[in-house]
Structure formats: structure tokens, C-alpha cells
Design a protein around this motif. Sequence first.
Motif, PDB file in Angstrom:
ATOM      1  N   LEU A  47     -26.653 -26.239 -18.045  1.00 15.43           N
ATOM      2  CA  LEU A  47     -26.362 -26.184 -16.614  1.00 15.43           C
ATOM      3  C   LEU A  47     -25.665 -27.489 -16.237  1.00 15.43           C
ATOM      4  CD1 LEU A  47     -29.690 -24.766 -15.061  1.00 15.43           C
ATOM      5  CD2 LEU A  47     -27.722 -23.513 -15.904  1.00 15.43           C
ATOM      6  N   VAL A  48     -24.429 -27.385 -15.756  1.00 15.93           N
ATOM      7  CA  VAL A  48     -23.635 -28.563 -15.404  1.00 15.93           C
ATOM      8  C   VAL A  48     -23.484 -28.619 -13.881  1.00 15.93           C
ATOM      9  CG1 VAL A  48     -21.371 -29.670 -15.692  1.00 15.93           C
ATOM     10  CG2 VAL A  48     -22.380 -28.374 -17.583  1.00 15.93           C
ATOM     11  N   GLU A  49     -23.700 -29.798 -13.323  1.00 17.07           N
ATOM     12  CA  GLU A  49     -23.579 -29.963 -11.870  1.00 17.07           C
ATOM     13  C   GLU A  49     -22.173 -29.581 -11.407  1.00 17.07           C
ATOM     14  OE1 GLU A  49     -25.242 -33.113  -8.698  1.00 17.07           O
ATOM     15  OE2 GLU A  49     -23.837 -33.986 -10.132  1.00 17.07           O
ATOM     16  N   ASN A  50     -22.098 -28.909 -10.286  1.00 16.26           N
ATOM     17  CA  ASN A  50     -20.845 -28.418  -9.694  1.00 16.26           C
ATOM     18  C   ASN A  50     -20.238 -27.225 -10.442  1.00 16.26           C
ATOM     19  OD1 ASN A  50     -20.598 -30.150  -7.407  1.00 16.26           O
ATOM     20  ND2 ASN A  50     -20.085 -31.804  -8.845  1.00 16.26           N
ATOM     21  N   VAL A  51     -20.762 -26.926 -11.608  1.00 19.11           N
ATOM     22  CA  VAL A  51     -20.290 -25.731 -12.316  1.00 19.11           C
ATOM     23  C   VAL A  51     -21.374 -24.651 -12.213  1.00 19.11           C
ATOM     24  CG1 VAL A  51     -19.512 -24.759 -14.515  1.00 19.11           C
ATOM     25  CG2 VAL A  51     -18.949 -27.134 -13.915  1.00 19.11           C
ATOM     26  N   HIS A  52     -22.599 -25.020 -12.591  1.00 22.81           N
ATOM     27  CA  HIS A  52     -23.705 -24.054 -12.594  1.00 22.81           C
ATOM     28  C   HIS A  52     -24.693 -24.257 -11.468  1.00 22.81           C
ATOM     29  CE1 HIS A  52     -22.273 -24.371 -16.807  1.00 22.81           C
ATOM     30  NE2 HIS A  52     -22.277 -23.053 -16.686  1.00 22.81           N
ATOM     31  N   PHE A  53     -24.641 -25.398 -10.821  1.00 24.26           N
ATOM     32  CA  PHE A  53     -25.520 -25.600  -9.665  1.00 24.26           C
ATOM     33  C   PHE A  53     -24.862 -26.562  -8.691  1.00 24.26           C
ATOM     34  CE2 PHE A  53     -26.827 -28.630 -12.942  1.00 24.26           C
ATOM     35  CZ  PHE A  53     -26.936 -29.834 -12.264  1.00 24.26           C
ATOM     36  N   LEU A  54     -25.226 -26.416  -7.406  1.00 20.23           N
ATOM     37  CA  LEU A  54     -24.681 -27.273  -6.363  1.00 20.23           C
ATOM     38  C   LEU A  54     -25.439 -28.606  -6.381  1.00 20.23           C
ATOM     39  CD1 LEU A  54     -24.641 -24.606  -3.480  1.00 20.23           C
ATOM     40  CD2 LEU A  54     -22.686 -25.383  -4.849  1.00 20.23           C
ATOM     41  N   PRO A  55     -24.775 -29.700  -6.039  1.00 16.52           N
ATOM     42  CA  PRO A  55     -25.458 -31.001  -6.015  1.00 16.52           C
ATOM     43  C   PRO A  55     -26.662 -31.006  -5.070  1.00 16.52           C
ATOM     44  CG  PRO A  55     -23.084 -31.286  -5.803  1.00 16.52           C
ATOM     45  CD  PRO A  55     -23.342 -29.808  -5.731  1.00 16.52           C
ATOM     46  N   SER A  56     -26.679 -30.086  -4.109  1.00 18.45           N
ATOM     47  CA  SER A  56     -27.771 -30.063  -3.136  1.00 18.45           C
ATOM     48  C   SER A  56     -29.051 -29.395  -3.658  1.00 18.45           C
ATOM     49  CB  SER A  56     -27.304 -29.309  -1.884  1.00 18.45           C
ATOM     50  OG  SER A  56     -26.896 -27.999  -2.250  1.00 18.45           O
ATOM     51  N   ILE A  57     -29.044 -28.861  -4.849  1.00 19.19           N
ATOM     52  CA  ILE A  57     -30.244 -28.165  -5.340  1.00 19.19           C
ATOM     53  C   ILE A  57     -31.413 -29.160  -5.431  1.00 19.19           C
ATOM     54  CG2 ILE A  57     -29.694 -28.511  -7.814  1.00 19.19           C
ATOM     55  CD1 ILE A  57     -30.943 -25.738  -8.364  1.00 19.19           C
ATOM     56  N   PRO A  58     -32.593 -28.782  -4.931  1.00 19.46           N
ATOM     57  CA  PRO A  58     -33.735 -29.684  -5.078  1.00 19.46           C
ATOM     58  C   PRO A  58     -34.047 -29.858  -6.572  1.00 19.46           C
ATOM     59  CG  PRO A  58     -34.220 -27.898  -3.530  1.00 19.46           C
ATOM     60  CD  PRO A  58     -32.933 -27.549  -4.206  1.00 19.46           C
ATOM     61  N   PRO A  59     -34.295 -31.092  -7.023  1.00 16.82           N
ATOM     62  CA  PRO A  59     -34.508 -31.333  -8.453  1.00 16.82           C
ATOM     63  C   PRO A  59     -35.650 -30.506  -9.046  1.00 16.82           C
ATOM     64  CG  PRO A  59     -34.827 -33.372  -7.179  1.00 16.82           C
ATOM     65  CD  PRO A  59     -34.277 -32.347  -6.249  1.00 16.82           C
ATOM     66  N   ARG A  60     -36.657 -30.226  -8.236  1.00 20.56           N
ATOM     67  CA  ARG A  60     -37.763 -29.421  -8.750  1.00 20.56           C
ATOM     68  C   ARG A  60     -37.293 -27.998  -9.090  1.00 20.56           C
ATOM     69  NH1 ARG A  60     -43.559 -28.736  -5.766  1.00 20.56           N
ATOM     70  NH2 ARG A  60     -44.295 -26.978  -7.031  1.00 20.56           N
ATOM     71  N   ALA A  61     -36.461 -27.437  -8.206  1.00 18.45           N
ATOM     72  CA  ALA A  61     -35.902 -26.105  -8.470  1.00 18.45           C
ATOM     73  C   ALA A  61     -34.998 -26.149  -9.701  1.00 18.45           C
ATOM     74  CB  ALA A  61     -35.121 -25.611  -7.255  1.00 18.45           C
ATOM     75  N   LEU A  62     -34.250 -27.239  -9.837  1.00 17.81           N
ATOM     76  CA  LEU A  62     -33.359 -27.359 -10.993  1.00 17.81           C
ATOM     77  C   LEU A  62     -34.157 -27.392 -12.297  1.00 17.81           C
ATOM     78  CD1 LEU A  62     -30.456 -27.706 -11.994  1.00 17.81           C
ATOM     79  CD2 LEU A  62     -30.745 -30.184 -11.734  1.00 17.81           C
ATOM     80  N   GLY A  63     -35.261 -28.130 -12.287  1.00 17.78           N
ATOM     81  CA  GLY A  63     -36.121 -28.201 -13.478  1.00 17.78           C
ATOM     82  C   GLY A  63     -36.674 -26.834 -13.824  1.00 17.78           C
ATOM     83  N   TYR A  64     -37.152 -26.140 -12.800  1.00 15.37           N
ATOM     84  CA  TYR A  64     -37.721 -24.805 -13.003  1.00 15.37           C
ATOM     85  C   TYR A  64     -36.650 -23.841 -13.532  1.00 15.37           C
ATOM     86  CZ  TYR A  64     -39.737 -20.271 -12.108  1.00 15.37           C
ATOM     87  OH  TYR A  64     -40.180 -18.991 -12.278  1.00 15.37           O
ATOM     88  N   LYS A  65     -35.502 -23.858 -12.860  1.00 12.00           N
ATOM     89  CA  LYS A  65     -34.455 -22.886 -13.182  1.00 12.00           C
ATOM     90  C   LYS A  65     -33.849 -23.134 -14.573  1.00 12.00           C
ATOM     91  CE  LYS A  65     -30.457 -20.600 -11.187  1.00 12.00           C
ATOM     92  NZ  LYS A  65     -29.648 -20.409  -9.977  1.00 12.00           N
ATOM     93  N   SER A  66     -33.745 -24.403 -14.952  1.00  9.12           N
ATOM     94  CA  SER A  66     -33.181 -24.725 -16.271  1.00  9.12           C
ATOM     95  C   SER A  66     -33.969 -24.037 -17.374  1.00  9.12           C
ATOM     96  CB  SER A  66     -33.233 -26.237 -16.538  1.00  9.12           C
ATOM     97  OG  SER A  66     -32.532 -26.931 -15.563  1.00  9.12           O
ATOM     98  N   LEU A  67     -35.279 -24.001 -17.208  1.00 10.83           N
ATOM     99  CA  LEU A  67     -36.095 -23.321 -18.214  1.00 10.83           C
ATOM    100  C   LEU A  67     -36.093 -21.805 -17.990  1.00 10.83           C
ATOM    101  CD1 LEU A  67     -37.919 -23.268 -20.634  1.00 10.83           C
ATOM    102  CD2 LEU A  67     -39.844 -23.936 -19.181  1.00 10.83           C
ATOM    103  N   ALA A  68     -36.146 -21.391 -16.728  1.00  8.44           N
ATOM    104  CA  ALA A  68     -36.222 -19.955 -16.429  1.00  8.44           C
ATOM    105  C   ALA A  68     -35.037 -19.184 -17.023  1.00  8.44           C
ATOM    106  CB  ALA A  68     -36.300 -19.738 -14.920  1.00  8.44           C
ATOM    107  N   VAL A  69     -33.850 -19.755 -16.951  1.00  5.37           N
ATOM    108  CA  VAL A  69     -32.679 -19.020 -17.461  1.00  5.37           C
ATOM    109  C   VAL A  69     -32.744 -18.868 -18.985  1.00  5.37           C
ATOM    110  CG1 VAL A  69     -31.256 -19.758 -15.509  1.00  5.37           C
ATOM    111  CG2 VAL A  69     -31.097 -21.016 -17.647  1.00  5.37           C
TER     112      VAL A  69
END
Length: 318
Positions: A47-69
Motif C-alpha cells: 500500500l503506497v501513500e497517494n496511490v492506495h490510500f489518501l494521506p488523511s487515512i487515520p494511521p490505526r485504520a491504515l494498520g488494520y487495512k494493511s493486514l486485512a487486504v
Amino acid sequence: MKEFQLIEKYFREQGLKRKDVELSIGDDCALVQPAENKSIAISCDTLVENVHFLPSIPPRALGYKSLAVNLSDLASMGAEPAWMTLALTMPSVDESWLASFSQGLFEAAEYYGVSLIGGDTTRGPLSINITIHGQVPTGKALKRSGAQNGDWIYVTGTLGDSALGLDILRGNVSVSAEHEGYLINRHYNPTPRVLAGQALRTLATSAIDLSDGLVSDIQHILKASDVGANIEVDAIPMSPSLLESVSPQEALGYALTGGEDYELLFTVPESQRGAIDTALIHAGVKFVKIGQICPGNKLKLTLKGEPFEPTFYGFEHF
Ligand code: ADP
Ligand code: MG
């Protein structure tokens, strides 16, 4: 903060310690002991910032989602999650970001029984790469290549929520406060259908997880299995939040082509149709029949029995 301190504080001392991990973070390699008669299922996603997620994503959601996918890939093969490595690239060390990111990551890891066994930490534009390892009884993994003429096509959950959630976050669409939270949550916190995948192992002939959108992902099954498919557009499951937020046409556009639902699409022969209800009852997910595998190699969409020509939102690439 030095790299090793960071690893120690946010990653090494956290999370679940599986008994089958012989040696975890701290050496040049991790060592794990696979169970007897199981194959190891391996997949990685970046997951690359600005490609797969917006910079505004809360880091906790990013951590969760990185594993979920990543877990979603294991789910689609019917594999049981076991171990992961994390390659983290960050522009700088931001401790509050790391605390929240690792919290989200380990939340998912503990829920799904995954141990973090290693990784790599580097400086650069923000990106997260996870390699997940699962186990599946040898010979029993669900593949894309097993669909047969006549098999019924099913999907889990509801489709399109995540894509609408993303459009809301991008400011392209606004919806009522009542639905906004649900839709954004479906984008940030997808639910990998791990138990459903395992329950389908002996029943489904093929499966795939929906990451790019139904119309696009089902093509992988058609190609790998050398078959065609009829999808009844009226049967596509959509949430009340999606249906009440946009027009019926737009809702279908999101459901058919929107990405990142991380639901499962699977095929089941007539002989196993009755068995899926029982098998999936403990998986805690709804599922619905949306069509049938047919001869040929094309995807046909029908609405109320008539050929359906998609002419609206999201079909540009069709
Ligand atoms: P090497 O120089 O051999 O690549 P590193 O210094 O990169 O070793 O890593 C030291 C240990 O910390 C290794 O066991 C590695 O797997 C682990 N590690 C490094 N970064 C991470 C991370 N982000 N998450 C989990 N483990 C990590
Ligand atoms: Mg390294």
C-alpha cells in the motif's frame, strides 16, 4: 529513535505469539513450523501513500487495512492465517503515528490469529508491504481455475460500499450523516472473509476476493477456468446505506465496478448448493446467488431477464 528501538517498541513486543513460531523478530530470519499435511499459502500486498490510500487515512485504520487486504487473499484460497512480515517505509519516525498504526495492525492480527515474525524498516515515501503466510490442507486450496459450466455464482456481504466511502472521502459525493460513517468505515475497515473461505473449501469449485470490483475480478475466474458467466444484476447485494445515498443506477455502478470490497465471489455446483447454508452459518456473513457459470468465455449481465448494457458511472474502462 534508532531503527532497532522502534522495532522493539512498536513491533517486537506486541501481539500474538503463536506456538508454531520457533524464532521470531530479532535474527536474520524467522523460523516457523508448518503443520503436517498442510501447504503454506503466501501472498503480499503493498500500500503506497497517494496511490492506495489518501494521506488523511487515520494511521490505526491504515494498520488494520494493511493486514486485512492480505488476509482477504488467504480467505479466497480457504487458508488459515498464521504469520506475517512487515516492510515499512516511512519518511520520518513519528511515534504517535507508529503507536496508532501498530495498534490497528495488531488488532487485526490478534483477531485473525496472526503473529508478526519479521520485517524491514526503511526511510522513504510512506508505504506498507505485508507478506502473509497461511496454511491450507494440501490439495484443498480454493483456486480461480475450478469453475465448471452450470455452477452457481455467489458473493458474500454487500458490494459497492467501500468505493462510495472513498468517493465521500475524496469530496466527490456527499451523503447523509447517518450513512457516511458506515460507508467510510467499510472503506477503512474491510472485513476479510477468512472463516467463510475455510468453510467453502470442500464446497466451492473456485473463489476470488473482490479487490478491483466484481466485473473486473470475475474475469480472472472466467479466464482461469475457461468458462463464461451470466450475472443477474438485480441480485447484486447492496447495503441500505448505498441504496439510500445515490441513484439506483449509480448504486449498481459502485456495486459492479467499485473496488476494495474484499468480499468473496465463489462458484458452487448444484450438488453442493444445500450444503453452503450450513457451512457458512458459523462464518457470520450473508451470501447471495448472483448468477451462473455458462459455456464460452464472456461475462453477460442481465436485468430482469433482459441484456443489461452498462452505460453509467464507473464503466469507462469496460
Ligand atoms: P537485517 O539487517 O538482517 O535485514 P534488520 O536490522 O533489518 O535486519 O532487522 C532486524 C530484525 O528486526 C529482523 O529480525 C527483522 O525481521 C526485524 N524487523 C525489521 N523491521 C521490522 C518491522 N517493521 N516489523 C517487524 N520486524 C521487523
Ligand atoms: Mg533489514
